[in-house]
Design an enzyme around this catalytic site. Sequence first.
Site, short mmCIF file in Angstrom:
data_model
loop_
_atom_site.label_atom_id
_atom_site.label_comp_id
_atom_site.label_asym_id
_atom_site.label_seq_id
_atom_site.Cartn_x
_atom_site.Cartn_y
_atom_site.Cartn_z
CG HIS A 78 -5.52 8.28 2.79
ND1 HIS A 78 -4.51 7.45 3.22
CD2 HIS A 78 -6.66 7.69 3.21
CE1 HIS A 78 -5.01 6.42 3.86
NE2 HIS A 78 -6.32 6.54 3.88
C1 T46 Z 1 -6.96 3.82 5.38
C2 T46 Z 1 -6.04 3.65 6.53
C3 T46 Z 1 -6.74 3.54 7.85
C4 T46 Z 1 -3.41 -2.81 -0.84
O1 T46 Z 1 -2.84 -3.34 -1.81
N1 T46 Z 1 -4.62 -3.29 -0.43
C5 T46 Z 1 -5.28 -2.74 0.63
O2 T46 Z 1 -6.39 -3.21 0.95
C6 T46 Z 1 -4.67 -1.64 1.34
C7 T46 Z 1 -5.38 -1.01 2.52
C8 T46 Z 1 -3.46 -1.20 0.89
N2 T46 Z 1 -2.84 -1.77 -0.16
C9 T46 Z 1 -1.51 -1.29 -0.58
C10 T46 Z 1 -1.47 0.11 -1.14
C11 T46 Z 1 -0.09 0.58 -0.78
O3 T46 Z 1 0.83 0.17 -1.75
O4 T46 Z 1 -0.68 -1.26 0.58
C12 T46 Z 1 0.21 -0.15 0.53
C13 T46 Z 1 0.07 0.72 1.76
O5 T46 Z 1 -1.19 1.41 1.73
P1 T46 Z 1 -1.38 2.88 2.30
O6 T46 Z 1 -0.15 3.67 2.12
O7 T46 Z 1 -2.65 3.43 1.73
O8 T46 Z 1 -1.58 2.55 3.87
P2 T46 Z 1 -2.03 3.53 5.04
O9 T46 Z 1 -1.70 2.84 6.30
O10 T46 Z 1 -1.53 4.90 4.84
O11 T46 Z 1 -3.66 3.60 4.89
C14 T46 Z 1 -4.45 2.45 5.12
C15 T46 Z 1 -5.49 2.29 4.02
O12 T46 Z 1 -4.86 2.25 2.76
C16 T46 Z 1 -6.51 3.40 4.04
O13 T46 Z 1 -7.61 3.06 3.22
O14 T46 Z 1 -8.01 4.43 5.51
O15 T46 Z 1 -5.11 2.56 6.37
#
Ligand code: T46
Length: 138
Positions: free
Chosen positions: A54
């Site tokens: 993303h």
């Molecule tokens: C990024 C990279 C480096 C939350 O509820 N609060 C939060 O602050 C974050 C970061 C995530 N979440 C929830 C949203 C999803 O249900 O945690 C779950 C996993 O998030 P995501 O699939 O977006 O995780 P990554 O590792 O793909 O990405 C993360 C960050 O979301 C993103 O901003 O830049 O790490």
Amino acid sequence: MNYPQAMQVLNFSEKGDARGRLVALEGSSAVCPFEIKRCYYIYDTTPGTVRGKHAHRRLKQLLVCVSGSCTIRCDRGNGQVEDVVLDWPDKGLYLEGLVWHDMLHFSKGAVLMVLASDHYDESDYIRDRAEFDREVAR
Ligand code: T46
């Protein structure tokens, strides 16, 4: 482009002495050019997993692998993909806005800590690659 785009590898100064090492990161400083509103960390990753996939619209983030190592694959939509290996706690990657990023090659025990300029807001994410390409081209 209607949104900002920045990417920079940063080296933090270590305070080392006979007891070990320490890195201090302060918000609104040269190494962290934003007020820190959120901190999250990624750990216990499944072997071979790829996270991210993303970009953000406006969010500013500082990524630091505080234990172990991982690779951040960054794509600014200019046809060049850059891999940044974070493998020591004195090294960070600053990302702002329209940088498509994946996190991969997590070593066993890796902990990726992220400081962010804003609270969690799903509407700031661009998770669709075609939409990202359109935003970059604008
Ligand atoms: C990024 C990279 C480096 C939350 O509820 N609060 C939060 O602050 C974050 C970061 C995530 N979440 C929830 C949203 C999803 O249900 O945690 C779950 C996993 O998030 P995501 O699939 O977006 O995780 P990554 O590792 O793909 O990405 C993360 C960050 O979301 C993103 O901003 O830049 O790490």
